[in-house]
Design an enzyme around this catalytic site. Structure first.
Site, PDB file in Angstrom:
ATOM      1  N   TRP A 133     -63.168 -34.712  40.771  1.00 45.26           N
ATOM      2  CA  TRP A 133     -62.251 -35.839  40.990  1.00 45.26           C
ATOM      3  C   TRP A 133     -61.402 -35.505  42.211  1.00 45.26           C
ATOM      4  O   TRP A 133     -60.804 -34.419  42.271  1.00 45.26           O
ATOM      5  CB  TRP A 133     -61.383 -35.987  39.734  1.00 45.26           C
ATOM      6  CG  TRP A 133     -60.383 -37.087  39.733  1.00 45.26           C
ATOM      7  CD1 TRP A 133     -60.582 -38.397  40.067  1.00 45.26           C
ATOM      8  CD2 TRP A 133     -59.006 -36.984  39.331  1.00 45.26           C
ATOM      9  NE1 TRP A 133     -59.425 -39.103  39.895  1.00 45.26           N
ATOM     10  CE2 TRP A 133     -58.442 -38.267  39.441  1.00 45.26           C
ATOM     11  CE3 TRP A 133     -58.197 -35.936  38.875  1.00 45.26           C
ATOM     12  CZ2 TRP A 133     -57.112 -38.535  39.131  1.00 45.26           C
ATOM     13  CZ3 TRP A 133     -56.883 -36.192  38.569  1.00 45.26           C
ATOM     14  CH2 TRP A 133     -56.344 -37.481  38.689  1.00 45.26           C
ATOM     15  N   ASP A 214     -59.623 -29.993  31.986  1.00 46.88           N
ATOM     16  CA  ASP A 214     -59.209 -31.392  32.100  1.00 46.88           C
ATOM     17  C   ASP A 214     -59.972 -32.198  31.053  1.00 46.88           C
ATOM     18  O   ASP A 214     -61.201 -32.344  31.132  1.00 46.88           O
ATOM     19  CB  ASP A 214     -59.518 -31.885  33.527  1.00 46.88           C
ATOM     20  CG  ASP A 214     -58.916 -33.261  33.792  1.00 46.88           C
ATOM     21  OD1 ASP A 214     -58.466 -33.918  32.833  1.00 46.88           O
ATOM     22  OD2 ASP A 214     -58.903 -33.675  34.968  1.00 46.88           O
ATOM     23  N   LYS A 249     -57.695 -43.359  28.671  1.00 50.40           N
ATOM     24  CA  LYS A 249     -59.029 -43.945  28.484  1.00 50.40           C
ATOM     25  C   LYS A 249     -59.287 -44.246  27.019  1.00 50.40           C
ATOM     26  O   LYS A 249     -59.685 -45.346  26.664  1.00 50.40           O
ATOM     27  CB  LYS A 249     -60.113 -42.994  29.004  1.00 50.40           C
ATOM     28  CG  LYS A 249     -59.770 -42.259  30.287  1.00 50.40           C
ATOM     29  CD  LYS A 249     -59.903 -43.100  31.536  1.00 50.40           C
ATOM     30  CE  LYS A 249     -59.415 -42.291  32.731  1.00 50.40           C
ATOM     31  NZ  LYS A 249     -59.588 -42.910  34.001  1.00 50.40           N
TER      32      LYS A 249
HETATM   33  C1  LMR Z   1     -60.889 -42.288  38.275  1.00 53.95           C
HETATM   34  O1  LMR Z   1     -61.386 -41.187  38.540  1.00 53.95           O
HETATM   35  O2  LMR Z   1     -61.274 -43.340  38.790  1.00 53.95           O
HETATM   36  C2  LMR Z   1     -59.770 -42.376  37.269  1.00 53.95           C
HETATM   37  O3  LMR Z   1     -59.517 -41.127  36.725  1.00 53.95           O
HETATM   38  C3  LMR Z   1     -58.574 -43.067  37.802  1.00 53.95           C
HETATM   39  C4  LMR Z   1     -57.826 -42.217  38.775  1.00 53.95           C
HETATM   40  O4  LMR Z   1     -56.647 -41.935  38.514  1.00 53.95           O
HETATM   41  O5  LMR Z   1     -58.373 -41.829  39.802  1.00 53.95           O
END
Ligand code: LMR
Length: 400
Positions: A133, A214, A249
């Site tokens: 992420w 996480d 979520k």
């Molecule tokens: C995502 O990865 O789209 C979600 O976790 C929302 C975010 O905060 O980025």
């Protein structure tokens, strides 16, 4: 002369900027597979029945807007901890987990990162999976870390290169924070298998590393219990580590900013000390957390009827996503796309589609289908009305 005169505009956020672009798009075919938000088959973010029930009760008997303690609302902390570690588990019974309410998963990551950097190991860096992420790197850098990457995604093998992952983690300096995804790996959708948790825990312990798990998507991969498996395996293996958990979520409370940071310690005495440090971090950053989401989550988790209803709703969301994965794959195959069988092998909200940046840009510009430039598509935003358009659009841009 303004004090801000020298300030340049911040770069666009790769996820939220896409939502802004999507909102400005007036084409009726538009589909937002960018941000990780679950939508129902009508394309709406659901208000879960369990959440709505508590919200109504709160509206009928409203509380005054007083402060929560710095550590958050204790009934919420206890309920969130039991959900992650198991109600009758040893870490919960022994009191060796310090849990503090956070501003969802992102806030939990920040509290943990801040605590570790300021109070434990100021020189330690952080490594995360390649890819991860995008905000993991931004957040840890902001908290003062140098960040790096361990190998994870295996493009050729369409899965995880576990040996390479272990080798890179083994090579990290002692004390380094190793950021791990408990389930529903974001962005790839490929999770470690339960058989891999033990060998990973061994390397983490041998090398004196600081695991940070996480857990943003508990319930979206295999189930609420199963998805906490890595955390529970690490606790059983005797690791000390951090966990960021979230109700964004699995309670569809995205704007509720409700989550928790959990520090798994050696014993209850250590946990009590760590908890005061986490609470102090909260105080320095934003004083204390909001109570609405915590009240809703704690009430659902501790009321047997609401809890049973909520677990059913989580299962419903999980199954709908799995159904849409199958529908997308079927529609792609009907369009002659033969190389995307991984869509139903990946799990959680996302599919790492393998589409190139150019293909993703074409999807957006020509077909109004929005996904991340790295090829990530949110499966939880597919529905029975948009899935065919998404499939024909992918088929049109995808080079085989
Ligand atoms: C995502 O990865 O789209 C979600 O976790 C929302 C975010 O905060 O980025």
């Amino acid at each position: 002369m303004s004090i801000f005169a020298g300030l340049e505009a911040a770069p666009n956020d790769p996820i939220f900027h896409l939502t802004d672009q999507f909102n400005q798009d007036t084409d009726p075919r538009k589909v937002n597979l960018g941000v990780g938000v679950y939508q129902d088959d009508n394309g709406k973010v659901p208000l879960l029945k369990s959440v709505e029930t508590v919200q109504r009760r709160m509206a009928e008997d409203p509380d005054p807007w007083t402060y929560l303690p710095m550590r958050g609302w204790e009934p919420f902390n206890e309920a969130a901890q039991k959900l992650v570690f198991g109600a009758d588990s040893e870490p919960v019974a022994s009191g060796r987990v310090a849990t503090v309410q956070s501003l969802s998963g992102t806030g939990a990551l920040l509290l943990g990162a801040d605590l570790y950097h300021h109070q434990v190991a100021p020189d330690a860096g952080m490594i995360a999976s390649g890819p991860t992420w995008a905000n993991h790197h931004s957040l840890f850098r902001y908290a003062g870390y140098e960040t790096g990457t361990y190998r994870y995604y295996d493009d050729a093998g369409q899965g995880i290169d576990f040996e390479a992952m272990l080798a890179d983690i083994r090579a990290a300096d002692p004390g380094t924070v190793v950021l791990l995804h408990a389930c529903c790996h974001n962005p790839t959708g490929y999770d470690l298998s339960p058989e891999q948790w033990g060998p990973l825990a061994e390397v983490l312990a041998d090398r004196g590393l600081a695991p940070f798990v996480d857990l943003a998507y508990e319930g979206f991969s295999h189930g609420l219990e199963e998805d906490a498996g890595m955390v529970r395996a690490f606790a059983s293996a005797g690791l000390s580590f951090l966990v960021a958990s979230s109700f964004s979520k699995n309670m569809a409370m995205y704007g509720g900013r409700t989550g928790a940071i959990h520090a798994v310690c050696a014993d209850a005495d250590e946990a009590a000390r760590v908890k005061t440090q986490l609470a102090r971090t909260v105080r320095s950053l934003y004083s204390n957390a909001p109570f609405q989401g915590a009240t809703i989550a704690a009430t659902i988790l501790t009321d047997p009827d609401l809890r049973a209803g909520w677990e059913g709703e989580v299962a419903g969301m999980r199954m709908r996503i799995a159904g849409m994965r199958a529908a997308l794959l079927g529609a792609l195959e009907a369009e002659g796309v033969e190389d995307m069988g991984f869509i139903t092998r990946q799990t959680g909200m996302f599919s790492f589609s393998g589409l190139s940046r150019d293909e993703m840009v074409r999807l957006r510009n020509e077909f109004h289908v929005y996904g991340l430039d790295n090829g990530r598509l949110c499966m939880a935003a597919l529905n029975s009305r948009n899935v065919d358009h998404v499939a024909t659009s992918i088929a049109a841009v995808h080079k085989r």
